[in-house]
Motif scaffolding. Structure first.
Motif, PDB file in Angstrom:
ATOM      1  N   ALA A   1       0.851  -1.187   0.000  1.00 44.37           N
ATOM      2  CA  ALA A   1       0.000   0.000   0.000  1.00 44.37           C
ATOM      3  C   ALA A   1       0.885   1.236   0.000  1.00 44.37           C
ATOM      4  CB  ALA A   1      -0.923   0.007   1.218  1.00 44.37           C
ATOM      5  N   ASN A   2       0.378   2.294  -0.577  1.00 45.78           N
ATOM      6  CA  ASN A   2       1.147   3.539  -0.546  1.00 45.78           C
ATOM      7  C   ASN A   2       0.221   4.720  -0.354  1.00 45.78           C
ATOM      8  OD1 ASN A   2       0.334   4.578  -3.240  1.00 45.78           O
ATOM      9  ND2 ASN A   2       1.421   2.761  -3.955  1.00 45.78           N
ATOM     10  N   ILE A   3       0.803   5.801   0.094  1.00 45.09           N
ATOM     11  CA  ILE A   3       0.071   7.044   0.298  1.00 45.09           C
ATOM     12  C   ILE A   3       0.983   8.197  -0.069  1.00 45.09           C
ATOM     13  CG2 ILE A   3       0.779   7.183   2.727  1.00 45.09           C
ATOM     14  CD1 ILE A   3      -1.858   8.614   3.315  1.00 45.09           C
ATOM     15  N   ARG A   4       0.392   9.231  -0.626  1.00 46.11           N
ATOM     16  CA  ARG A   4       1.136  10.439  -0.975  1.00 46.11           C
ATOM     17  C   ARG A   4       0.372  11.635  -0.432  1.00 46.11           C
ATOM     18  NH1 ARG A   4       5.085   9.159  -4.263  1.00 46.11           N
ATOM     19  NH2 ARG A   4       5.511  11.298  -4.928  1.00 46.11           N
ATOM     20  N   ARG A   5       1.101  12.527   0.213  1.00 42.12           N
ATOM     21  CA  ARG A   5       0.473  13.704   0.811  1.00 42.12           C
ATOM     22  C   ARG A   5       1.249  14.956   0.441  1.00 42.12           C
ATOM     23  NH1 ARG A   5       0.152  12.466   7.096  1.00 42.12           N
ATOM     24  NH2 ARG A   5       0.001  14.767   7.090  1.00 42.12           N
ATOM     25  N   ARG A   6       0.503  16.051   0.273  1.00 39.41           N
ATOM     26  CA  ARG A   6       1.126  17.352   0.062  1.00 39.41           C
ATOM     27  C   ARG A   6       1.312  18.018   1.414  1.00 39.41           C
ATOM     28  NH1 ARG A   6       3.268  19.109  -4.727  1.00 39.41           N
ATOM     29  NH2 ARG A   6       2.149  21.103  -4.825  1.00 39.41           N
ATOM     30  N   ILE A   7       2.503  18.524   1.643  1.00 40.80           N
ATOM     31  CA  ILE A   7       2.787  19.222   2.884  1.00 40.80           C
ATOM     32  C   ILE A   7       3.317  20.618   2.569  1.00 40.80           C
ATOM     33  CG2 ILE A   7       3.262  17.099   4.180  1.00 40.80           C
ATOM     34  CD1 ILE A   7       6.247  17.751   3.853  1.00 40.80           C
ATOM     35  N   ALA A   8       3.029  21.527   3.443  1.00 39.83           N
ATOM     36  CA  ALA A   8       3.515  22.905   3.285  1.00 39.83           C
ATOM     37  C   ALA A   8       4.758  23.087   4.143  1.00 39.83           C
ATOM     38  CB  ALA A   8       2.441  23.901   3.685  1.00 39.83           C
ATOM     39  N   VAL A   9       5.830  23.569   3.536  1.00 44.67           N
ATOM     40  CA  VAL A   9       7.085  23.814   4.256  1.00 44.67           C
ATOM     41  C   VAL A   9       7.251  25.322   4.410  1.00 44.67           C
ATOM     42  CG1 VAL A   9       9.583  23.515   4.258  1.00 44.67           C
ATOM     43  CG2 VAL A   9       8.107  21.701   3.351  1.00 44.67           C
ATOM     44  N   ASN A  10       7.278  25.749   5.654  1.00 44.06           N
ATOM     45  CA  ASN A  10       7.440  27.165   5.939  1.00 44.06           C
ATOM     46  C   ASN A  10       8.864  27.613   5.629  1.00 44.06           C
ATOM     47  OD1 ASN A  10       6.730  29.768   7.260  1.00 44.06           O
ATOM     48  ND2 ASN A  10       8.283  29.104   8.736  1.00 44.06           N
ATOM     49  N   GLY A  11       8.984  28.678   4.856  1.00 47.97           N
ATOM     50  CA  GLY A  11      10.296  29.226   4.550  1.00 47.97           C
ATOM     51  C   GLY A  11      10.819  30.047   5.717  1.00 47.97           C
ATOM     52  N   ARG A  12      11.981  29.690   6.230  1.00 42.17           N
ATOM     53  CA  ARG A  12      12.548  30.441   7.355  1.00 42.17           C
ATOM     54  C   ARG A  12      13.043  31.815   6.888  1.00 42.17           C
ATOM     55  NH1 ARG A  12      17.086  27.768  10.318  1.00 42.17           N
ATOM     56  NH2 ARG A  12      17.715  27.017   8.255  1.00 42.17           N
ATOM     57  N   PRO A  13      12.981  32.792   7.758  1.00 37.43           N
ATOM     58  CA  PRO A  13      13.441  34.124   7.369  1.00 37.43           C
ATOM     59  C   PRO A  13      14.958  34.192   7.300  1.00 37.43           C
ATOM     60  CG  PRO A  13      12.848  34.101   9.687  1.00 37.43           C
ATOM     61  CD  PRO A  13      12.468  32.748   9.135  1.00 37.43           C
ATOM     62  N   THR A  14      15.443  35.281   6.747  1.00 42.35           N
ATOM     63  CA  THR A  14      16.873  35.583   6.796  1.00 42.35           C
ATOM     64  C   THR A  14      17.127  36.529   7.969  1.00 42.35           C
ATOM     65  OG1 THR A  14      16.622  37.468   5.300  1.00 42.35           O
ATOM     66  CG2 THR A  14      17.119  35.310   4.311  1.00 42.35           C
TER      67      THR A  14
END
Length: 372
Positions: A188-201
């Motif tokens: 079985a497999n699963i695929r999910r979209r995740i949001a990655v927060n961009g760290r500030p400079t």
């Protein structure tokens, strides 16, 4: 939605020789209930869902087949099971399917359906390791035994293995996949979209850092930017203890009680509203400052009398100080000295105070010596 089956292609006809598929539209519950309001049993929207398209429908022999829709990643997800209807592709009567989203039905299916699943951190920040843990299920003894991960979104489960895996991502939307399997058994497999927060400079200061005289202070100024435009907060660690005790985009660094020349590192932390943070260091160069000296007021004395001189001196860096006097051509050392003037007239007495780093200050006293 898509329907698939081996059933008849026309009402009353024979089963199909080839697997058939067709696209249909989900029909609203109210419309479907109205179409079957005289039917017994009636269409129940709590456990049933309807779909139809002119000239397309499931038919005899398709019962038990899938009704599928695309999920957020474009993969097919099973939402219904072909159940019943009035005729085949009748304009008045849409096809009726078991609603697999119904709580009781969904629980029953999930207890019998092998599936891959995983937990992800609630917030993932770019460039930082994130841990993913499998939560897959298999109804049979032994369960799933092998877990492979796809973190780069290429559809290949070759970026990690094991019940948990760690990966760091760039900012933006990413796709994470898990494949669960067992020897000689289900996969079985699963695929999910995740949001990655961009760290500030974060930038704690210019390339040359900051410069301040011992005992003085200098203004520290920070800058930062966030890829998503989030509001930023600034804090400083000024004493190198790992705690960011001072807040604000600007703050003052004090060199009080610091003995220059020396350097101190200051650390800036910039955080966005999602908790993503970045740090930046800058160097504060503490320069030596000369000591302060006060030899006292001008004097009027008599020839041949003992005259005492005293210098009050201090150093912002708390260096040990040395005092050197020049009196009527003589050199004397110490903060307190005594001199006897043998000739009358005006004199200028100078004292030079030197700190341990070579910084010096000179003060003077005018002395007028009378005959007697």
């Amino acid at each position: 939605a898509r329907i698939i089956g081996w059933g008849a292609t026309a009402e009353g006809g024979p089963p199909a020789n080839l697997l058939q598929e067709a696209d249909v539209r989900i029909v609203g519950d109210a419309r479907c209930q109205s179409a079957y309001e005289l039917n017994a049993p009636a269409m129940d929207p709590g456990t049933m869902v309807c779909a139809a398209e002119p000239g397309r429908d499931t038919c005899q022999g398709d019962s038990g087949g899938p009704l599928m829709v695309r999920d957020s990643l474009g993969a097919w997800a099973l939402v219904g099971v072909t159940s019943w209807g009035q005729g085949c592709a009748s304009p008045e009567f849409p096809g009726v399917y078991t609603r697999l989203g119904a709580p009781g039905l969904n629980d029953w299916v999930m207890q019998r359906h092998p599936r891959a699943a995983f937990n992800a951190p609630p917030v993932i920040h770019s460039g930082l390791p994130a841990t993913f843990t499998q939560q897959s299920f298999h109804p049979d003894p032994g369960h799933f035994t092998t877990f492979n991960w796809d973190f780069d979104g290429d559809g290949q489960y070759d970026d990690g293995s094991g019940s948990s895996a760690v990966f760091s991502f760039p900012a933006g939307a990413q796709t994470v996949g898990l494949e669960a399997s067992r020897p000689g058994g289900d996969r079985a497999n699963i695929r999910r979209r995740i949001a990655v927060n961009g760290r500030p400079t974060a930038v704690a200061g210019g390339p040359n850092g900051y410069s301040v005289r011992e005992g003085g202070s200098v203004l520290l100024t920070a800058s930062g930017a966030d890829p998503e435009g989030q509001t930023l907060s600034y804090s400083w660690d000024l004493d190198r203890n790992g705690a960011f005790e001072v807040s604000g985009q600007t703050t003052s660094f004090s060199a009080l009680h610091l003995d220059g020349p020396t350097t101190r590192a200051v650390v800036l932390r910039v955080c966005d509203s999602a908790g993503g943070c970045a740090t930046s260091s800058a160097t504060a160069r503490v320069r030596n400052a000369p000591p302060r000296a006060n030899a006292g007021r001008d004097r009027r004395v008599k020839r041949g009398r003992r005259v005492r001189f005293f210098v009050r001196a201090s150093d912002p860096g708390r260096d040990r100080l040395k005092a050197t006097w020049r009196i009527a051509g003589h050199t004397k050392r110490g903060s307190r000295v005594i001199h006897v003037f043998k000739r009358p007239g005006p004199y200028v007495v100078r004292v030079t105070v030197t700190d341990g780093d070579g910084g010096s200050t000179t003060d003077r006293v005018r002395v007028r010596v009378a005959r007697r």
